[in-house]
Scaffold this motif. Structure first.
Motif, PDB file in Angstrom:
ATOM      1  N   LEU A   1       0.861  -1.179   0.000  1.00  0.00           N
ATOM      2  CA  LEU A   1       0.000   0.000   0.000  1.00  0.00           C
ATOM      3  C   LEU A   1       0.902   1.236   0.000  1.00  0.00           C
ATOM      4  N   PRO A   2       0.829   2.026  -1.046  1.00  0.00           N
ATOM      5  CA  PRO A   2       1.822   3.089  -1.213  1.00  0.00           C
ATOM      6  C   PRO A   2       1.750   4.203  -0.173  1.00  0.00           C
ATOM      7  N   VAL A   3       0.595   4.334   0.484  1.00  0.00           N
ATOM      8  CA  VAL A   3       0.471   5.419   1.464  1.00  0.00           C
ATOM      9  C   VAL A   3       0.941   4.982   2.851  1.00  0.00           C
ATOM     10  N   LEU A   4       1.323   3.720   2.968  1.00  0.00           N
ATOM     11  CA  LEU A   4       1.788   3.230   4.267  1.00  0.00           C
ATOM     12  C   LEU A   4       3.291   2.999   4.230  1.00  0.00           C
TER      13      LEU A   4
ATOM     14  N   TYR B   1       6.781  -0.284   7.841  1.00  0.00           N
ATOM     15  CA  TYR B   1       6.267  -0.759   9.135  1.00  0.00           C
ATOM     16  C   TYR B   1       4.755  -0.941   9.074  1.00  0.00           C
ATOM     17  N   GLU B   2       4.076   0.071   8.562  1.00  0.00           N
ATOM     18  CA  GLU B   2       2.614   0.032   8.542  1.00  0.00           C
ATOM     19  C   GLU B   2       2.084  -1.043   7.591  1.00  0.00           C
TER      20      GLU B   2
ATOM     21  N   GLU C   1       2.327  -4.131   9.461  1.00  0.00           N
ATOM     22  CA  GLU C   1       1.396  -4.107  10.602  1.00  0.00           C
ATOM     23  C   GLU C   1      -0.051  -4.381  10.178  1.00  0.00           C
ATOM     24  N   TYR C   2      -0.348  -4.056   8.934  1.00  0.00           N
ATOM     25  CA  TYR C   2      -1.741  -4.070   8.478  1.00  0.00           C
ATOM     26  C   TYR C   2      -2.458  -5.404   8.730  1.00  0.00           C
TER      27      TYR C   2
ATOM     28  N   LEU D   1      -3.438  -5.701  12.275  1.00  0.00           N
ATOM     29  CA  LEU D   1      -4.582  -4.844  12.613  1.00  0.00           C
ATOM     30  C   LEU D   1      -5.885  -5.525  12.221  1.00  0.00           C
TER      31      LEU D   1
ATOM     32  N   ARG E   1       1.604  -6.413  18.378  1.00  0.00           N
ATOM     33  CA  ARG E   1       1.798  -5.976  16.985  1.00  0.00           C
ATOM     34  C   ARG E   1       3.174  -5.378  16.802  1.00  0.00           C
TER      35      ARG E   1
ATOM     36  N   MET F   1      12.199   0.913   8.188  1.00  0.00           N
ATOM     37  CA  MET F   1      10.784   0.721   8.572  1.00  0.00           C
ATOM     38  C   MET F   1       9.935   1.969   8.352  1.00  0.00           C
ATOM     39  N   ARG F   2      10.557   3.133   8.361  1.00  0.00           N
ATOM     40  CA  ARG F   2       9.765   4.358   8.152  1.00  0.00           C
ATOM     41  C   ARG F   2       9.682   4.743   6.682  1.00  0.00           C
TER      42      ARG F   2
ATOM     43  N   TYR G   1       8.568   4.746   2.841  1.00  0.00           N
ATOM     44  CA  TYR G   1       7.394   4.395   2.046  1.00  0.00           C
ATOM     45  C   TYR G   1       7.851   3.505   0.881  1.00  0.00           C
TER      46      TYR G   1
ATOM     47  N   ARG H   1       5.211  -9.003   5.427  1.00  0.00           N
ATOM     48  CA  ARG H   1       3.767  -8.829   5.609  1.00  0.00           C
ATOM     49  C   ARG H   1       3.035 -10.174   5.571  1.00  0.00           C
TER      50      ARG H   1
ATOM     51  N   PHE I   1       4.555   4.299  15.409  1.00  0.00           N
ATOM     52  CA  PHE I   1       4.368   4.107  13.971  1.00  0.00           C
ATOM     53  C   PHE I   1       2.969   3.615  13.637  1.00  0.00           C
TER      54      PHE I   1
ATOM     55  N   LEU J   1      -0.760   2.534  12.841  1.00  0.00           N
ATOM     56  CA  LEU J   1      -1.865   3.128  12.097  1.00  0.00           C
ATOM     57  C   LEU J   1      -3.049   3.284  13.019  1.00  0.00           C
TER      58      LEU J   1
ATOM     59  N   ARG K   1      -4.732   9.429   4.407  1.00  0.00           N
ATOM     60  CA  ARG K   1      -3.584   9.441   3.484  1.00  0.00           C
ATOM     61  C   ARG K   1      -4.039   9.170   2.054  1.00  0.00           C
TER      62      ARG K   1
ATOM     63  N   GLU L   1      -5.177  -2.392  -5.532  1.00  0.00           N
ATOM     64  CA  GLU L   1      -5.081  -2.262  -4.075  1.00  0.00           C
ATOM     65  C   GLU L   1      -6.291  -2.907  -3.386  1.00  0.00           C
TER      66      GLU L   1
END
Lengths: 261, 466
Positions: free
Chosen positions: A119-122, A125-126, A129-130, A133, A142, A159-160, A162, A178, B2, B4, B12, B359
């Motif tokens: 996902l390009p906006v994450l 790390y995110e 994480e997804y 979640l 997590r 990790m930070r 994009y 992931r 970090f 979400l 975003r 996506e």
């Protein structure tokens, strides 16, 4: 994140325990699949029978159009066969409705895509994480698992970042982290090295093999990459929608990897 | 640090294609500003109208039953004889006392004003006032319009003085004496140079009542006012014309005559017991009107008075008609803006869904249900809607402040006086809340179909999308 208010379905999607299980991870029996274009049906799978063992890295191998990606999609429960039975991790997935299939994928299956599909906006790390979640894993847990996963694929320092700030190989490592981070019983990868150069491709193959061995996960890859075939426990050749007799590939030396979870 | 949260991903995503989001936001912002400024302007017009009405006729009036429908031409038959007792009870009532600002009597009559010896006359609508009370009523300015209270032209404490609407003054050829604006020059001024003679009886009656049509000692002209008394006989009073004033509406200016209450009572009731046609109540706030009305009705019932309570909306039907007119224009504008917003947001969200099809496949393969996908895109549409309406509200407030401080004036239809051009957005929350909710709902509705389509894309097709 997207399931905050969703009610979990009855445990029809509960997979059989895999550790020490004698049952195959995937059983495909008499599966047919055709794609319809207008009034024209194009058969892709023509009665496939297949059994994939747990704790093995299996490769579906064949040229473009042979049906390997379609078979992978069926095993991954993101498509349904026209005919035939499909049992994944002990669950007859043909009986599950769309939400139950979604839950089943969320809880038991990880995916690695040819184009990484981050996902390009994450951030890295995110992205990792997804899935946690989605599975409502507590925040502390997590954090621990995401950091371990990124550390394991060698991207703790990024990790930070994009996805746009990462190279192709790094993106695929994030995608692999992931897929592994939720400790699924089955991981599917569709041409995971196709968009990488040979050096990165080899590194990704080695990483997947190492992680597969470490976590005793059933890993099914569709690919015609010879490097992957060389690392596979079992290779299933497909031609024109039909499965040919499986090959047992020579296994190379194991690649060590740190504990993920 | 970090992690979400549930808003991070849609936020975003909204900011992903900033140019497209900006264009959609501008549509929403402009729409919101247009709705609020027009709505605020309409509110100001209606508030201004209410202010003018309440300053003149109060919020509520106690009248004899059916006077409003049948008796305006018969003040004798529909007079309130014990009006002083009614006023005293209203002023002392514990419920009404804190709500009421002014309680004052009013006697309306129909008559003829003129200088019969000079051959000029016209019918007038006479108002017998207590001038001091009227001046207090004209200070009412609940909506804080940037206007100074304008005192009634009828002077306080002068029992023989009347004031005229400027239209009456023009007709009676009192332009120079009363400094009436817009008087044409060269018009015939009187019959004195050879017109038909005044009937002897009226002329004699006039002369019997007063010393004639000669100017008063202060140079102000005098008039004869003729009305019918209780027994049907004509009664004439000779009065000094103190001033002419504009009431803001030409039709009223052309018939208006104010006089002291005692003069009006003498004119209509002669030596009989003085009465009034209305007891006028002006409240401190229009919001209290229902409470005050209910209390008055209870008082009427308890005391057995043959009275009814009428509010300013009943007494001045043009108020509700104006409100309805503005409401229909506002509705039309809302429809136009709503349609533009609907298609703008729907187009944006459809494009977003198309661009992010792969996506969607990825998320679905990871276990996001169809409902989760739909909620994500619906959430993005709502975020765009919320951002647009909030920014639009903020800018509309700035625009309103600029307009209100610019000192613009305008002349409303059917009026001859300029009034301040202002925008009232904050008197009630209805306008802001209503427009925000309406545009948010439209944004949500616009996103529904794209979100539904996104959720229904088969996972494999989504992943294969190029």
């Amino acid at each position: 994140m997207n399931r905050t208010n969703e009610t979990r379905q009855p445990p029809v999607g509960q997979a059989e325990p895999r550790a020490g299980s004698s049952r195959p991870a995937v059983i495909v029996h008499g599966v047919h699949k055709a794609y319809r274009s207008g009034t024209l049906d194009t058969p892709v799978l023509r009665g496939v029978d297949l059994s994939i063992e747990t704790d093995q890295l299996s490769v579906l191998s064949g040229p473009s159009g042979s049906g390997k990606t379609t078979l992978l999609n069926l095993i991954g429960c993101i498509d349904r066969p026209d005919r035939g039975d499909l049992t994944v991790l002990g669950q007859q997935v043909g009986r599950l409705n769309d939400d139950q299939l979604s839950d089943f994928r969320r809880d038991h299956i990880g995916f690695v895509f040819q184009n990484f599909n981050l996902l390009p906006v994450l951030t890295a790390y995110e992205n990792v994480e997804y899935p946690l979640l989605l599975a409502r894993v507590p925040a502390d847990e997590r954090k621990r698992r995401v950091k371990a996963a990124l550390d394991q694929v060698g991207l703790a320092a990024q990790m930070r970042h994009y996805p746009a700030q990462l190279s192709g190989g790094q993106r695929q490592r994030v995608a692999i982290a992931r897929a592994f981070v939720k400790a699924p019983a089955l991981i599917l990868a569709d041409e995971p090295t196709a968009n990488l150069d040979s050096e990165n491709g080899a590194a990704i193959v080695a990483l997947m093999r190492a992680l597969q061995r470490q976590h005793n996960v059933a890993f099914v890859i569709s690919s015609h990459d010879p490097q992957l075939k060389a690392h596979a426990d079992r290779v299933y050749p497909i031609r024109d929608g039909r499965l040919l007799p499986p090959e047992t590939a020579p296994v190379r030396a194991e690649t060590a990897a740190p504990s993920l979870v | 640090m970090f992690s979400l949260n549930s808003l991070a991903l849609p936020l975003r995503n909204v900011m992903r294609n900033r140019r497209r989001t900006l264009v959609t936001l501008i549509t929403l912002i402009v729409g919101e500003i247009a709705l609020l400024i027009f709505g605020g302007y309409a509110n100001a017009v209606v508030d201004g109208m209410q202010t003018g009405i309440v300053q003149q006729i109060g919020h509520l009036q106690l009248q004899r039953k059916n006077y409003f429908l049948l008796g305006t031409g018969s003040p004798v038959d529909y007079g309130i004889a014990d009006y002083r007792q009614v006023m005293t009870e209203v002023e002392r009532d514990p419920v009404l006392k804190p709500l009421v600002q002014v309680v004052t009597p009013l006697l309306q009559l129909q008559g003829i004003a003129g200088d019969f010896n000079r051959g000029v006359s016209r019918t007038v609508a006479g108002y017998g006032y207590v001038a001091g009370d009227q001046n207090r009523m004209r200070e009412w300015n609940e909506y804080r319009f940037p206007i100074e209270p304008k005192k009634i032209a009828l002077p306080e404490g002068q029992s023989d003085a009347v004031s005229l609407g400027i239209g009456v003054a023009r007709t009676l050829r009192l332009c120079d004496a009363l400094a009436v604006p817009n008087c044409p020059k060269g018009e015939p001024t009187a019959r004195s140079s050879g017109g038909a003679a005044m009937p002897d009886d009226l002329g004699a009656l006039s002369e019997a009542e007063a010393a004639g049509a000669r100017p008063a000692a202060d140079g102000k002209p005098r008039l004869d006012v003729l009305a019918a008394t209780a027994n049907g006989a004509p009664n004439v009073i000779n009065a000094r014309v103190a001033a002419a004033e504009s009431l803001g509406v030409k039709e009223i200016d052309d018939s208006y005559m104010a006089m002291p209450l005692e003069m009006a009572q003498q004119l209509v009731y002669g030596r009989d017991r003085p009465q009034v046609t209305s007891v006028v109540l002006q409240l401190r706030s229009t919001a209290d009107i229902d409470t005050a009305r209910a209390r008055l009705e209870a008082l009427i019932k308890a005391r057995g008075w043959d009275l009814e309570v009428l509010d300013y909306r009943t007494l001045f039907p043009a108020y509700d008609q104006t409100r309805a007119l503005f409401a229909s224009i506002f509705g039309f504008i809302l429809l136009l803006i709503g349609t533009i917003v609907l298609f703008s947001v729907a187009n944006t969200m459809s494009t977003v869904v198309m661009e992010r099809t792969v996506e969607i496949g990825t998320l679905r393969s990871m276990g996001v249900r169809r409902g989760g996908i739909a909620r994500q895109f619906l959430g993005e549409g709502l975020i765009i809607g919320a951002l647009g309406t909030v920014l639009g509200c903020g800018l509309a407030v700035l625009c309103a402040l600029a307009i209100n401080s610019a000192g613009f004036t305008w002349t409303p239809p059917n009026s001859i006086e300029k009034i301040p051009l202002v925008v009232h957005m904050f008197n009630t929350p209805d306008l802001i809340v209503g427009s925000v909710v309406a545009l948010l709902l439209l944004a949500a509705i616009s996103s529904l179909l794209p979100a539904y389509r996104a959720a229904r894309i088969p996972v494999v097709e989504a992943l294969r999308h190029v």
